[in-house]
Design a protein around this motif. Structure first.
Motif, PDB file in Angstrom:
ATOM      1  N   ASP A  20       4.407   8.292  15.128  1.00  0.00           N
ATOM      2  CA  ASP A  20       4.816   7.866  13.787  1.00  0.00           C
ATOM      3  C   ASP A  20       3.671   7.305  12.942  1.00  0.00           C
ATOM      4  O   ASP A  20       3.825   6.303  12.253  1.00  0.00           O
ATOM      5  N   ILE A  21       2.540   7.985  13.030  1.00  0.00           N
ATOM      6  CA  ILE A  21       1.394   7.530  12.237  1.00  0.00           C
ATOM      7  C   ILE A  21       1.249   8.323  10.938  1.00  0.00           C
ATOM      8  O   ILE A  21       0.421   7.988  10.094  1.00  0.00           O
ATOM      9  N   GLY A  22       2.039   9.382  10.803  1.00  0.00           N
ATOM     10  CA  GLY A  22       2.016  10.122   9.540  1.00  0.00           C
ATOM     11  C   GLY A  22       0.747  10.933   9.345  1.00  0.00           C
ATOM     12  O   GLY A  22      -0.067  11.089  10.261  1.00  0.00           O
ATOM     13  N   PRO A  23       0.584  11.435   8.136  1.00  0.00           N
ATOM     14  CA  PRO A  23      -0.583  12.273   7.837  1.00  0.00           C
ATOM     15  C   PRO A  23      -1.829  11.423   7.622  1.00  0.00           C
ATOM     16  O   PRO A  23      -1.734  10.207   7.476  1.00  0.00           O
ATOM     17  N   ARG A  24      -2.958  12.072   7.571  1.00  0.00           N
ATOM     18  CA  ARG A  24      -4.183  11.377   7.153  1.00  0.00           C
ATOM     19  C   ARG A  24      -4.028  11.004   5.682  1.00  0.00           C
ATOM     20  O   ARG A  24      -3.375  11.708   4.913  1.00  0.00           O
ATOM     21  N   LYS A  25      -4.648   9.883   5.311  1.00  0.00           N
ATOM     22  CA  LYS A  25      -4.459   9.431   3.927  1.00  0.00           C
ATOM     23  C   LYS A  25      -5.293  10.296   2.976  1.00  0.00           C
ATOM     24  O   LYS A  25      -6.469  10.574   3.232  1.00  0.00           O
ATOM     25  N   PHE A  26      -4.623  10.707   1.906  1.00  0.00           N
ATOM     26  CA  PHE A  26      -5.219  11.638   0.946  1.00  0.00           C
ATOM     27  C   PHE A  26      -6.611  11.234   0.470  1.00  0.00           C
ATOM     28  O   PHE A  26      -7.496  12.059   0.334  1.00  0.00           O
ATOM     29  N   GLU A  28      -9.037   9.724   1.815  1.00  0.00           N
ATOM     30  CA  GLU A  28     -10.170   9.931   2.730  1.00  0.00           C
ATOM     31  C   GLU A  28     -10.915  11.214   2.386  1.00  0.00           C
ATOM     32  O   GLU A  28     -12.068  11.393   2.769  1.00  0.00           O
ATOM     33  N   PHE A  29     -10.187  12.140   1.759  1.00  0.00           N
ATOM     34  CA  PHE A  29     -10.718  13.494   1.623  1.00  0.00           C
ATOM     35  C   PHE A  29     -11.142  13.851   0.201  1.00  0.00           C
ATOM     36  O   PHE A  29     -11.568  14.964  -0.064  1.00  0.00           O
ATOM     37  N   TYR A  30     -10.971  12.917  -0.720  1.00  0.00           N
ATOM     38  CA  TYR A  30     -11.341  13.233  -2.102  1.00  0.00           C
ATOM     39  C   TYR A  30     -12.850  13.437  -2.238  1.00  0.00           C
ATOM     40  O   TYR A  30     -13.636  12.628  -1.736  1.00  0.00           O
ATOM     41  N   PRO A  31     -13.273  14.452  -2.976  1.00  0.00           N
ATOM     42  CA  PRO A  31     -14.688  14.524  -3.353  1.00  0.00           C
ATOM     43  C   PRO A  31     -15.005  13.300  -4.227  1.00  0.00           C
ATOM     44  O   PRO A  31     -14.110  12.792  -4.910  1.00  0.00           O
ATOM     45  N   ILE A  34     -13.709  13.151  -7.781  1.00  0.00           N
ATOM     46  CA  ILE A  34     -12.244  12.994  -7.864  1.00  0.00           C
ATOM     47  C   ILE A  34     -11.880  11.532  -7.625  1.00  0.00           C
ATOM     48  O   ILE A  34     -11.106  10.929  -8.377  1.00  0.00           O
ATOM     49  N   HIS A  92     -16.437  19.254   0.702  1.00  0.00           N
ATOM     50  CA  HIS A  92     -15.040  19.054   0.306  1.00  0.00           C
ATOM     51  C   HIS A  92     -14.422  20.371  -0.157  1.00  0.00           C
ATOM     52  O   HIS A  92     -15.102  21.208  -0.740  1.00  0.00           O
ATOM     53  N   ARG A  94     -10.177  22.138  -1.145  1.00  0.00           N
ATOM     54  CA  ARG A  94      -8.731  21.903  -1.107  1.00  0.00           C
ATOM     55  C   ARG A  94      -7.983  23.222  -1.231  1.00  0.00           C
ATOM     56  O   ARG A  94      -8.576  24.252  -1.564  1.00  0.00           O
TER      57      ARG A  94
ATOM     58  N   TYR B  76      10.125  13.177  20.009  1.00  0.00           N
ATOM     59  CA  TYR B  76      10.289  13.764  18.682  1.00  0.00           C
ATOM     60  C   TYR B  76      11.313  14.905  18.781  1.00  0.00           C
ATOM     61  O   TYR B  76      11.355  15.618  19.772  1.00  0.00           O
ATOM     62  N   ASN B 103       1.265  17.543   9.666  1.00  0.00           N
ATOM     63  CA  ASN B 103       1.494  16.962   8.338  1.00  0.00           C
ATOM     64  C   ASN B 103       0.212  16.969   7.503  1.00  0.00           C
ATOM     65  O   ASN B 103      -0.757  16.286   7.830  1.00  0.00           O
ATOM     66  N   LYS B 108      -3.610  18.354  -0.515  1.00  0.00           N
ATOM     67  CA  LYS B 108      -4.287  19.348   0.330  1.00  0.00           C
ATOM     68  C   LYS B 108      -5.805  19.326   0.159  1.00  0.00           C
ATOM     69  O   LYS B 108      -6.478  20.353   0.138  1.00  0.00           O
ATOM     70  N   TYR B 110      -9.430  18.293   1.746  1.00  0.00           N
ATOM     71  CA  TYR B 110      -9.997  18.152   3.083  1.00  0.00           C
ATOM     72  C   TYR B 110     -11.493  17.905   3.000  1.00  0.00           C
ATOM     73  O   TYR B 110     -12.156  18.351   2.070  1.00  0.00           O
ATOM     74  N   THR B 111     -11.997  17.288   4.064  1.00  0.00           N
ATOM     75  CA  THR B 111     -13.436  17.347   4.284  1.00  0.00           C
ATOM     76  C   THR B 111     -13.662  18.450   5.318  1.00  0.00           C
ATOM     77  O   THR B 111     -12.787  18.726   6.153  1.00  0.00           O
ATOM     78  N   GLN B 162      -3.722  11.785  13.433  1.00  0.00           N
ATOM     79  CA  GLN B 162      -2.948  12.799  12.707  1.00  0.00           C
ATOM     80  C   GLN B 162      -1.608  13.027  13.408  1.00  0.00           C
ATOM     81  O   GLN B 162      -1.551  13.181  14.619  1.00  0.00           O
ATOM     82  N   ASP B 163      -0.554  13.054  12.617  1.00  0.00           N
ATOM     83  CA  ASP B 163       0.791  13.233  13.172  1.00  0.00           C
ATOM     84  C   ASP B 163       1.340  14.626  12.845  1.00  0.00           C
ATOM     85  O   ASP B 163       0.780  15.357  12.021  1.00  0.00           O
ATOM     86  N   TYR B 195       2.742   9.733   0.132  1.00  0.00           N
ATOM     87  CA  TYR B 195       2.194   9.132   1.352  1.00  0.00           C
ATOM     88  C   TYR B 195       3.024   7.932   1.780  1.00  0.00           C
ATOM     89  O   TYR B 195       3.367   7.775   2.961  1.00  0.00           O
ATOM     90  N   ASN B 199       5.335   7.749   5.250  1.00  0.00           N
ATOM     91  CA  ASN B 199       5.132   6.740   6.287  1.00  0.00           C
ATOM     92  C   ASN B 199       6.344   5.837   6.463  1.00  0.00           C
ATOM     93  O   ASN B 199       6.712   5.490   7.579  1.00  0.00           O
ATOM     94  N   GLN B 202       9.053   7.725   8.732  1.00  0.00           N
ATOM     95  CA  GLN B 202       8.578   8.476   9.902  1.00  0.00           C
ATOM     96  C   GLN B 202       9.703   8.732  10.908  1.00  0.00           C
ATOM     97  O   GLN B 202       9.763   9.787  11.526  1.00  0.00           O
TER      98      GLN B 202
END
Lengths: 381, 438
Positions: A20-26, A28-31, A34, A92, A94, B76, B103, B108, B110-111, B162-163, B195, B199, B202
């Protein structure tokens, strides 16, 4: 191929378990451009098809190069995307909702080298890896489902028809000559994993034969009451059958009442519908999700059936091309396909698109059907 | 040398559009060569067999994937879709070929570092084939075996923070548009709200307890780039209450032809000189705009925020400052009773972290009602149809509002409630008969 443990201990599944940690936080990935200008963008412009600039209050600019992508994508391809993003975009990248890949740079001088790099990359078979386009008043990438590559209920493939149609309309992926944007979507069955029911043009896989009944296994594989309850037209009832002298609980289907939705098969694997001749494609047109000018609209069925013509679905892509050309020739600037059809009247739509109007296209499913019949003396000859 | 002949699929390698067949072939070759020395945890020839089974489907015009199977990770009920090939002897490499939904990050973005980590994991423990992205928005890992599921989940959670996403009768992975990250139309931070709710919920996302699937989607403005209005049980569409901001000098620049209308989206054809009357004012659905000499006037009270004028003149017109969302409920695809569009249930609500009002006054009361009343596999929109919009308004405890309907009912068959009628429904027939003979 020796098994290599990740550290997970099957004897103690809860040990050190993280859930239950969810997705990576958006963010973190912004150029950087942005992250810096988020919420402070002033305006955008299409410099050419597939190339956008967004200008921020700070005066910063971000240039985006949009490329078409097959959503079915290997890690080799993703690694190549990473290589490009490292080379040009500071690591980066998307994706868009419509499976396009966006490379962003923070200076105009970086755009042309990126475009040149992308243009030179082709697959061994000759197709472009990263065709630039998909913006403005053109035909964007097709959103689609799995099809025969990975799904159990499809009535057509997804990636194949998408490739065939995008090849056919490729010039319009890379140009801005349409009256408004044209959104094409594909769902390989009625479950529609995606919003094809509100697309300018929807390609929908459809079955035309009622389910076969695997009586011998049905009661073992399925919850019979669930299969019965799954049918929206109440075409399924419980039945006793005799197979090899054995009395078995099963179901009977009233074939006349079946509209081939496949919901029974979703609940019961012993009721498959798939069939080489039965399955094929429905073309729907005139939907949209935007609230711009007119309200969002559902797509309407304009071609009841086209057979699955693997591997390149020539009639499907030709029909779509035909609709798009008629629209491009006749619609007014800013007018979406559905708005055009409503303005000229559906009788004209079929005439201009050179499509046959058959009885299949008249709604006869429940109450809403009535509201689609013409209840005025106003029509066109 | 390819393991299977694929004469039909080969025909999908030509033409300009990126060929998924060529891509699958390059992946098959990469795995066969294994220059990186990966200790593959699923069959090395999985992609060869994927091409093989797909070719067979092209030949037969039918899928060769069996109906799912119950596989997943401990604790799950979603995130993994079981998939088995119905010709496992012919294609052992894809005999077991399960999907994982990962998820996706908001917008969308990414690095390359993170994408490569995912690629390394998926080359090692899966087929190396993905969807970027699935229709709902997840990163899809396409094809692995049952013993790898826990291993992948362990690595995702322990190494990559990552979940998994949702599947089955639960909250499906919420998805957003690019929003304020790179769009001047966004009326709220779609990624932040997406986000936060992802969370917050969940448990609902991973452990199916709902009658059926439930989708949230977040559109920053009424252009609806993620199609929330058509495909989410709760659709959050950015909007504003105050005036569209006008830069009159920029309006003149559009009129004078110095700036291309619609951000240059129509550059592929000569549509003639920009005509603000014809292209903007006359197309306004409420007729609330006019030119007063050289000044563009908007009667904002009559504006329904369709975005057309802003889309046409993004440098001259800007969304207002009193921003929030409209919430629409009940959209879905045709299964079963036909497609449904979202219905406006909350005309305006502010979007401020921690979003307590949205959670406690909208989402949770709706879930309570749907979980109590919804039948097995009944989407929210279908329950709304069955019990009526009035019922949902009652559940939300809000006042009925003409904004919630397109028009009032045209039949008078009102289900009056007893307490709405003076004296109630208990009447004495004998008393009535004193005045009205039989």
């Amino acid at each position: 191929m020796a098994f290599i443990s990740s550290g997970y201990n099957p004897e103690k599944p809860m040990e050190d378990r993280i859930t239950d940690i969810g997705p990576r936080k958006f963010d973190e990935f912004y150029p950087p451009v942005i992250a810096k200008n988020k919420g402070k963008w002033l305006y955008h412009e299409y410099l050419q098809p597939g190339v956008l600039v967004h200008v921020a209050e700070s005066g910063d600019e971000v240039y985006t190069v949009r490329c078409g992508g097959a959503r079915l994508m290997s890690t080799s391809h993703i690694r190549e995307i990473c290589e490009i993003a490292d080379k040009h975009c500071g690591g980066h990248v998307r994706w868009t909702t419509r499976n396009n890949i966006e490379f962003m740079v923070d200076n105009k001088s970086k755009v042309q080298p990126l475009l040149d790099d992308l243009a030179g990359r082709k697959f061994k078979g000759g197709s472009f890896k990263f065709p630039v386009g998909g913006t403005g008043a053109g035909v964007s990438n097709i959103v689609h489902t799995q099809g025969w590559i990975h799904c159990h209920t499809p009535a057509t493939d997804a990636s194949g028809p998408v490739k065939a149609v995008m090849d056919e309309v490729f010039a319009d992926f890379q140009s801005h000559r349409m009256p408004a944007h044209v959104r094409v979507s594909l769902a390989c069955c009625l479950n529609m994993c995606g919003a094809v029911h509100c697309s300018d043009i929807a390609i929908l896989g459809y079955h035309r034969k009622p389910p076969m009944l695997d009586h011998e296994y049905l009661d073992k594989m399925c919850e019979i009451p669930l299969a019965i309850a799954a049918c929206p037209t109440a075409a399924i009832k419980p039945a006793k059958v005799e197979i090899n002298g054995q009395k078995l609980n099963s179901v009977a289907v009233n074939n006349e009442r079946c509209m081939f939705c496949g919901n029974c098969y979703t609940m019961c694997p012993s009721m498959p519908l798939a069939d080489t001749e039965g399955d094929g494609i429905v073309i729907m047109a005139g939907g949209k999700v935007s609230n711009r000018i007119s309200a969002p609209k559902f797509s309407k069925v304009v071609v009841a059936f086209i057979p699955n013509e693997a591997p390149r679905w020539p009639r499907t892509s030709a029909t779509i091309k035909q609709i798009i050309e008629a629209y491009a020739n006749d619609a007014r600037k800013y007018e979406r396909l559905g708005e055009w059809a409503e303005r000229i009247g559906w009788e004209r739509f079929f005439e201009k698109c050179e499509l046959d109007f058959t009885h299949h296209l008249i709604d006869d499913f429940r109450d809403p059907a009535y509201y689609t019949w013409r209840q005025t003396s106003q029509f066109k000859f | 040398m390819a393991k299977h002949e694929t004469p039909m699929l080969d025909q999908l390698e030509s033409g300009p559009w990126p060929s998924f067949v060529s891509d699958l072939k390059q992946e098959a070759e990469k795995r066969a060569k294994n220059a990186a020395g990966v200790e593959f945890q699923i069959p090395q020839d999985a992609v060869e067999d994927l091409l093989g089974v797909l070719e067979l489907s092209y030949k037969h015009g039918r899928t060769h994937w069996k109906h799912g199977g119950i596989v997943g990770v401990f604790g799950y009920g979603g995130g993994v879709i079981g998939r088995y090939c119905d010709q496992p002897q012919m294609f052992p490499g894809v005999a077991h070929f399960h999907t994982l939904r990962i998820n996706q990050p908001g917008g969308k973005f990414y690095t390359t570092k993170y994408l490569r980590e995912l690629c390394d994991l998926w080359d090692f423990r899966g087929s190396g084939i993905t969807n970027m992205h699935g229709s709902t928005g997840d990163i899809i890992f396409l094809g692995t075996t049952t013993p790898q599921l826990e291993e992948i989940f362990y690595e995702l959670t322990h190494k990559y923070n990552q979940d998994l996403g949702g599947s089955g009768s639960n909250l499906r992975t919420p998805a957003d548009c690019i929003g304020q990250a790179r769009c001047e139309y966004a009326c709220y931070d779609t990624q932040a709200l997406c986000y936060d709710l992802t969370n917050e919920y969940q448990d609902e996302l991973h452990r199916p307890a709902f009658p059926y699937k439930f989708k949230f989607k977040f559109d920053g403005c009424p252009n609806c780039c993620v199609a929330s209005i058509a495909r989410s049980d709760l659709s959050f569409i950015g909007t504003w209450k105050d005036d569209i901001k006008i830069d009159q000098a920029a309006v003149q620049a559009y009129i004078g032809g110095e700036i291309a209308p619609n951000a240059g989206a129509h550059s592929g054809r000569d549509w003639g000189k920009f005509d603000i009357q014809k292209e903007v004012i006359n197309l306004c659905p409420t007729g609330c705009m006019a030119m007063d000499g050289k000044t563009l006037k908007i009667n904002n009270r009559e504006c329904t925020r369709c975005m057309h004028c802003i889309n046409v003149m993004p440098r001259a017109l800007h969304i207002g400052d009193e921003r929030g969302v409209s919430i629409l409920a009940g959209a879905k695809a045709p299964i079963l009773d036909g497609a449904q569009m979202g219905t406006l249930i909350v005309p305006f609500i502010e979007v401020e972290p921690p979003y307590t009002k949205i959670k406690e006054e909208v989402i949770e009361p709706i879930w309570d009602w749907w979980m109590e009343e919804g039948k097995n596999r009944e989407r929210l929109g279908e329950l709304m149809k069955r019990q009526g919009l009035q019922k949902l308004i009652e559940v939300l405890g809000v006042d009925p509002d003409p904004r919630m309907v397109q028009e009032p009912r045209s039949n008078p068959y009102i289900f009056w409630k007893e307490d709405e009628v003076p004296g109630g429904w208990d009447r004495d027939i004998n008393e009535f008969r004193k005045y009205h003979q039989r």
